[in-house]
Motif scaffolding. Sequence first.
Motif, short mmCIF file in Angstrom:
data_model
loop_
_atom_site.label_atom_id
_atom_site.label_comp_id
_atom_site.label_asym_id
_atom_site.label_seq_id
_atom_site.Cartn_x
_atom_site.Cartn_y
_atom_site.Cartn_z
N MET A 73 0.86 -1.19 0.00
CA MET A 73 0.00 0.00 0.00
C MET A 73 0.90 1.24 0.00
SD MET A 73 -2.71 -1.51 2.82
CE MET A 73 -1.41 -2.41 3.70
N GLY A 74 0.30 2.41 0.25
CA GLY A 74 1.10 3.64 0.28
C GLY A 74 1.74 3.91 -1.06
N ASP A 168 -5.39 1.68 -1.70
CA ASP A 168 -4.19 1.84 -2.54
C ASP A 168 -3.41 0.53 -2.64
OD1 ASP A 168 -4.75 4.46 -3.09
OD2 ASP A 168 -3.27 5.30 -1.73
N GLY A 169 -4.00 -0.58 -2.18
CA GLY A 169 -3.32 -1.86 -2.20
C GLY A 169 -3.10 -2.40 -3.60
N ARG A 170 -1.94 -3.03 -3.79
CA ARG A 170 -1.58 -3.66 -5.07
C ARG A 170 -0.89 -4.98 -4.79
NH1 ARG A 170 3.04 -3.54 -7.87
NH2 ARG A 170 3.88 -1.93 -6.49
N ALA A 254 -7.57 0.07 -10.03
CA ALA A 254 -6.14 0.36 -10.16
C ALA A 254 -5.69 1.24 -9.00
CB ALA A 254 -5.86 1.07 -11.48
N PRO A 255 -4.57 0.89 -8.33
CA PRO A 255 -4.09 1.69 -7.21
C PRO A 255 -3.17 2.83 -7.62
CG PRO A 255 -2.78 -0.31 -7.37
CD PRO A 255 -3.82 -0.38 -8.47
N GLU A 256 -2.59 2.76 -8.83
CA GLU A 256 -1.64 3.79 -9.25
C GLU A 256 -2.37 5.07 -9.65
OE1 GLU A 256 -0.14 -0.29 -10.70
OE2 GLU A 256 -2.03 0.83 -10.67
N THR A 257 -1.92 6.20 -9.15
CA THR A 257 -2.58 7.48 -9.45
C THR A 257 -2.61 7.73 -10.95
OG1 THR A 257 -1.78 8.35 -7.34
CG2 THR A 257 -2.62 9.94 -8.93
#
Length: 338
Positions: A73-74, A168-170, A254-257
Amino acid sequence: MTGQPIHDDHNKWQRRLDELYRKRLSDMKQLDLTVENLHGLHEKLMRETIQIAIEKTESERGKVPAHFTFFVMGSAGRAEQLQWSDQDHAIIFEQEDDEHKENQSYFLKLGEEIVEALESVGYERCDGNVMASNLRWCKSRESFKEQLLGWLREDTWEHMRYVLTFFDGRAILGPEHFLSELKETLFNEVRQNKQLLQRFKNNTGRMRNGIGLFGQLLTETEGDHKGTFDLKQLALFPYVNGLRLLAIQEEITAPETLKRFEELPNRCRDIQAYQESYRRLLEKRIVWQSTIQSYEKIHHVDVNKLDANEKKQLKEWIKEGRELYHMVEKIVGSSHSL
């Protein structure tokens, strides 16, 4: 003499981790510093490190007893890490019935080994204990779902923060659907309770201003970072928080901005117009922080080392980030359209 083999085993694992750390330092020096290249380096390093932790755990506790997913995350989840980063991660494991309750103990142990291994190769422990060694972030699929639903149905600032962190987990190891099905649980709850979107906005809306009344960049006034500018909080987070809110509303997993920008529906074209500014900010941040040698200083920049054009550009990105976030606030949870 009875303790000697255990000591030797420990040295064996530690030697492999020490070798990975040295390779990390060497690879970083040779790397063409871009967002994609840094992400690739971190991804490879974390996977190799986690594999060592798994092998060490299996040597002590037996084979992994069930399928599991390890996710980050993060900044790692968003693929936005700089040269140095801390740990934000979790484990979801298969546990079908009461007979498998020992799985919890096993995976917590694995989580501890992963934390120690990642620390050995240069990833700082998370101050907030968002790590797979913490029971909150190491659960069976069913228990994790129950916990997520509990967070969503209890109106506390802390629980909303946990949900936003989780989102935000991937997944970087194991079945991706263990994580995606939990995100679907979140989407389903939001469909049934639109008030959740307002609660998420309340959690991320308290933004500090990065520019003063006289147009100056506002630096830290006390503490270890006194005199430096907080790039993470003041420049990046308005984009990150805004796109996360939109991703929840638009059900983008999708977690990527940057991917969230790309996957927005056509009606969000006004928001997508900010994508290039955010990418340029990410790239410039890497250049500015390229000489930093520790995690403690990685998110703060010495503005005295920026030239006039760089300061002007940074101010523009800060203003655009705040514009974007205010646009998102009006859209998310309302009947407004873009």
